[in-house]
Design a protein around this motif. Sequence first.
Motif, PDB file in Angstrom:
ATOM      1  N   HIS A   1     -52.623 -25.936   4.871  1.00 19.33           N
ATOM      2  CA  HIS A   1     -51.634 -26.813   5.526  1.00 19.33           C
ATOM      3  C   HIS A   1     -51.645 -26.561   7.030  1.00 19.33           C
ATOM      4  CE1 HIS A   1     -47.392 -28.776   4.940  1.00 19.33           C
ATOM      5  NE2 HIS A   1     -48.065 -29.313   5.935  1.00 19.33           N
TER       6      HIS A   1
ATOM      7  N   HIS B   1     -52.002 -28.667  10.936  1.00 18.81           N
ATOM      8  CA  HIS B   1     -51.925 -29.954  11.648  1.00 18.81           C
ATOM      9  C   HIS B   1     -52.790 -29.938  12.906  1.00 18.81           C
ATOM     10  CE1 HIS B   1     -48.966 -31.782   9.032  1.00 18.81           C
ATOM     11  NE2 HIS B   1     -48.486 -30.562   8.874  1.00 18.81           N
TER      12      HIS B   1
ATOM     13  N   HIS C   1     -50.913 -34.969   9.155  1.00 20.55           N
ATOM     14  CA  HIS C   1     -50.169 -36.108   8.606  1.00 20.55           C
ATOM     15  C   HIS C   1     -51.091 -37.322   8.574  1.00 20.55           C
ATOM     16  CE1 HIS C   1     -46.235 -34.144   8.699  1.00 20.55           C
ATOM     17  NE2 HIS C   1     -46.565 -33.635   9.868  1.00 20.55           N
TER      18      HIS C   1
ATOM     19  N   GLU D   1     -52.083 -34.361   4.769  1.00 15.44           N
ATOM     20  CA  GLU D   1     -50.770 -34.311   4.134  1.00 15.44           C
ATOM     21  C   GLU D   1     -50.332 -35.769   3.990  1.00 15.44           C
ATOM     22  OE1 GLU D   1     -47.746 -32.270   6.390  1.00 15.44           O
ATOM     23  OE2 GLU D   1     -46.355 -32.242   4.712  1.00 15.44           O
TER      24      GLU D   1
ATOM     25  N   ASP E   1     -48.171 -24.670   7.132  1.00 19.96           N
ATOM     26  CA  ASP E   1     -47.690 -25.909   7.766  1.00 19.96           C
ATOM     27  C   ASP E   1     -47.764 -25.732   9.285  1.00 19.96           C
ATOM     28  OD1 ASP E   1     -46.703 -28.421   8.134  1.00 19.96           O
ATOM     29  OD2 ASP E   1     -44.727 -28.042   7.257  1.00 19.96           O
TER      30      ASP E   1
ATOM     31  N   HIS F   1     -48.049 -26.163  12.898  1.00 25.43           N
ATOM     32  CA  HIS F   1     -47.991 -27.140  13.994  1.00 25.43           C
ATOM     33  C   HIS F   1     -48.265 -26.418  15.313  1.00 25.43           C
ATOM     34  CE1 HIS F   1     -45.814 -29.426  10.869  1.00 25.43           C
ATOM     35  NE2 HIS F   1     -46.028 -30.511  11.579  1.00 25.43           N
TER      36      HIS F   1
HETATM   37 ZN    ZN Z   1     -47.023 -30.457   7.255  1.00 24.62          ZN
END
Ligand code: ZN
Length: 257
Positions: A7, A9, A40, A85, A220, A222
């Motif tokens: 995960h 980005h 995304h 995602e 996740d 970022h």
């Molecule tokens: Zn995410």
Amino acid sequence: MILANYHTHTTRCKHAVGTEREYIETAISEGFKILGFSDHTPQPYPEGFTSGIRMDMSELSDYTDTLVKLRDEYKNDIQILIGYEVEYTKKYFEPLLTELRKYPLDYIIQGQHYVEDEVDGFYAGAKTDSEERLKAYVDHTIEGMKTGLFTYLAHPDLIHYTGPDDIYLRHMSRLVREAVDLNIPLEINVYGFVDHRWYPCDRFFKMAAAYSPRFVIGCDAHTPKIIRQPEHIEGFEEFLIRNGIECGDNILDTVKV
Ligand SMILES: [Zn+2]
Ligand SMILES: [Zn+2]
């Protein structure tokens, strides 16, 4: 020690920072063997609707070209995977897959930020005491899980339900039981944890652990610095222990899309 993070980005989503190279080098220095990018996904929304939290359809080739080059450059140090995602939606899911399949694609994870979609629905992360919304989130998420195409479910407890535990657990336990039946891992979201968001939350994970689903830790990311071993994240191992969660090396078999 975990060896994989699926995960991650990129700046194309308009709310992440850092270069792909920085994410990769951070992952290598933290001892990861697999780094999956899952930005995304763009969505084939109607003309005139622009999302502020995702890349455009026209950026698919730049996203995948960039990652293919880096995958090759770093192949002796780490395995790079190319994914997304993805919001499950009734209207846009099939046309989206048609587009994604035109480019290199290793896997997708399900991130259900909207019910039923960003154009016509509600944001699942908005505080709500509506049982109707809670139920809609669970029903819609399960519908997505049943497509069989998602490698895992990201932040399963994204729905920000502020009502009583009994109602929360009655609906959310359905989601967990489906995850067990469908053998879909549930993510423990590091970004939410580090950012002190409402997820990952004890009331969800304590309940979930009792059903013994598969769990996966997802950074996740970022920002590159969030790609870290659990022991390097303050309070994270305690979170796992108090909720009865055990994680292995975090390596998954990805589902072919
Ligand atoms: Zn995410
Ligand atoms: Zn994001």
